[in-house]
Every structure is written in structure tokens, then in C-alpha cells.
Design a protein around this motif. Sequence first.
Motif, PDB file in Angstrom:
ATOM      1  N   UNK A   1       0.814  -1.218   0.000  1.00  0.00           N
ATOM      2  CA  UNK A   1       0.000   0.000   0.000  1.00  0.00           C
ATOM      3  C   UNK A   1       0.848   1.269   0.000  1.00  0.00           C
ATOM      4  N   UNK A   2       2.171   1.135   0.113  1.00  0.00           N
ATOM      5  CA  UNK A   2       3.062   2.298   0.147  1.00  0.00           C
ATOM      6  C   UNK A   2       3.124   2.923  -1.240  1.00  0.00           C
ATOM      7  N   UNK A   3       2.885   4.232  -1.298  1.00  0.00           N
ATOM      8  CA  UNK A   3       2.872   4.943  -2.580  1.00  0.00           C
ATOM      9  C   UNK A   3       3.988   5.974  -2.710  1.00  0.00           C
ATOM     10  N   UNK A   4       4.545   6.409  -1.569  1.00  0.00           N
ATOM     11  CA  UNK A   4       5.554   7.455  -1.645  1.00  0.00           C
ATOM     12  C   UNK A   4       6.349   7.515  -0.336  1.00  0.00           C
ATOM     13  N   UNK A   5       7.628   7.872  -0.459  1.00  0.00           N
ATOM     14  CA  UNK A   5       8.492   8.003   0.709  1.00  0.00           C
ATOM     15  C   UNK A   5       9.485   9.131   0.458  1.00  0.00           C
ATOM     16  N   UNK A   6       9.633  10.004   1.445  1.00  0.00           N
ATOM     17  CA  UNK A   6      10.587  11.119   1.370  1.00  0.00           C
ATOM     18  C   UNK A   6      11.629  10.997   2.472  1.00  0.00           C
ATOM     19  N   UNK A   7      12.873  11.251   2.093  1.00  0.00           N
ATOM     20  CA  UNK A   7      13.985  11.386   3.023  1.00  0.00           C
ATOM     21  C   UNK A   7      14.614  12.729   2.693  1.00  0.00           C
ATOM     22  N   UNK A   8      14.662  13.646   3.656  1.00  0.00           N
ATOM     23  CA  UNK A   8      15.262  14.959   3.415  1.00  0.00           C
ATOM     24  C   UNK A   8      16.196  15.300   4.564  1.00  0.00           C
ATOM     25  N   UNK A   9      17.417  15.689   4.197  1.00  0.00           N
ATOM     26  CA  UNK A   9      18.412  16.131   5.163  1.00  0.00           C
ATOM     27  C   UNK A   9      18.841  17.531   4.760  1.00  0.00           C
ATOM     28  N   UNK A  10      18.845  18.462   5.717  1.00  0.00           N
ATOM     29  CA  UNK A  10      19.240  19.839   5.436  1.00  0.00           C
ATOM     30  C   UNK A  10      19.999  20.389   6.638  1.00  0.00           C
ATOM     31  N   UNK A  11      21.261  20.691   6.433  1.00  0.00           N
ATOM     32  CA  UNK A  11      22.106  21.162   7.529  1.00  0.00           C
ATOM     33  C   UNK A  11      22.576  22.583   7.246  1.00  0.00           C
ATOM     34  N   UNK A  12      22.594  23.412   8.285  1.00  0.00           N
ATOM     35  CA  UNK A  12      23.033  24.799   8.130  1.00  0.00           C
ATOM     36  C   UNK A  12      24.520  24.973   8.422  1.00  0.00           C
TER      37      UNK A  12
END
Length: 180
Positions: A53-64
Motif C-alpha cells: 500500500x506504500x505509494x511514496x516516501x521522502x527522506x530529506x536532510x538539510x544542515x546549516x
Amino acid sequence: MFQLDMKKCKTGKGSCVVLGSIFVVIAIVIAAMLFVQIKNREHVVGKDVAVETITEFYYTYSSSTYPPNYQRYRFFVEEGSYKFYHEKREGTNWPLTESQITRSDTIELSKEEWTEFLIFLKDGIVKKRNQSTETGSSGPWLYLYWKGDWDKYQVFSFATINEMNAFEEFCKKLVIAYEQ
């Protein structure tokens, strides 16, 4: 054991009124506890959330940090095809914007690659989205979309840190394999 005198209950006097009030309070407390438990429910991928049933997956990394660092991986289903999108942003100012994308591509995955991706998600936890005022975290921020989530249960966490590290390596290998 406490015995209730039914004659006193019929007249509304005595211990029956007190006992009835206690029962009402207990029932309200139990109902409130059940409501909180249902509201904050977690879903386990592979048990409560079927992997198909999985339709989408996001992995986001943002470092300052200097220099700033931004990486996004997205897995999704589009018109029956399995896709992988990756995006890297580089620059000297933070936050990095779309104009600072230095590498990105959308790749069609094989059924085997999609299945391998799903294995990383198995036993992970999906929690309800909540508004947060937290600052300072680089992430990664993880979101899982699945049929049946009703736009509520989308905040994902891997089963273990080792599983997350293996997932990151898998994504890097996909990027390298398709860039050549």
C-alpha cells in the motif's frame, strides 16, 4: 466485599449515590485514556501498514553547517511504475534553495529495486503528523505515504539506526549506478 443496599438506591440516598458518582468518574477517565491512546497510535510497516500500500516516501536532510548540506531522496509510484528521485543542493548560504540544485534526476526502478527499498521500511514506525515549532534539527525528515493514511499518519522512523544507514547507502548506490 462491598454490598449495595438496593433500598437506599431506590430512594437516592446513602452509599449508592456516592458509588454511582465514582463509577461515572471512572468511566469518563477510561474513555479519555482510550481516546488519547487511539489519537497517538503508531503503525508498524509490514504489520499495520502493508508494504504493497506504500505509494511514496521522502527522506530529506538539510544542515546549516558551513558549507550547508541538502539531500533529498524520494521513492514513489507513478502510473504503475516505480520511481526514484534524488536531489542535491550546494552553496554557501542557508537555506539552500531550488536554484542551488547541483544534481538531480528521476530514475525508473525495477521491481527488484523497489522490493529492496521496501525491505528497509519494514518494521519502521509511522506516527501522526503534528505541528512543531522545533528548530535546529538537520533531520533527516522522513515521510511515508500509503493507501489508508487519510493524510494523518505519515511521520516515519526506521526500525533501527543501522537500517537507516543501510537505506542511505542504498540510495547512494542507486545515484551512482544511474549516473554512469
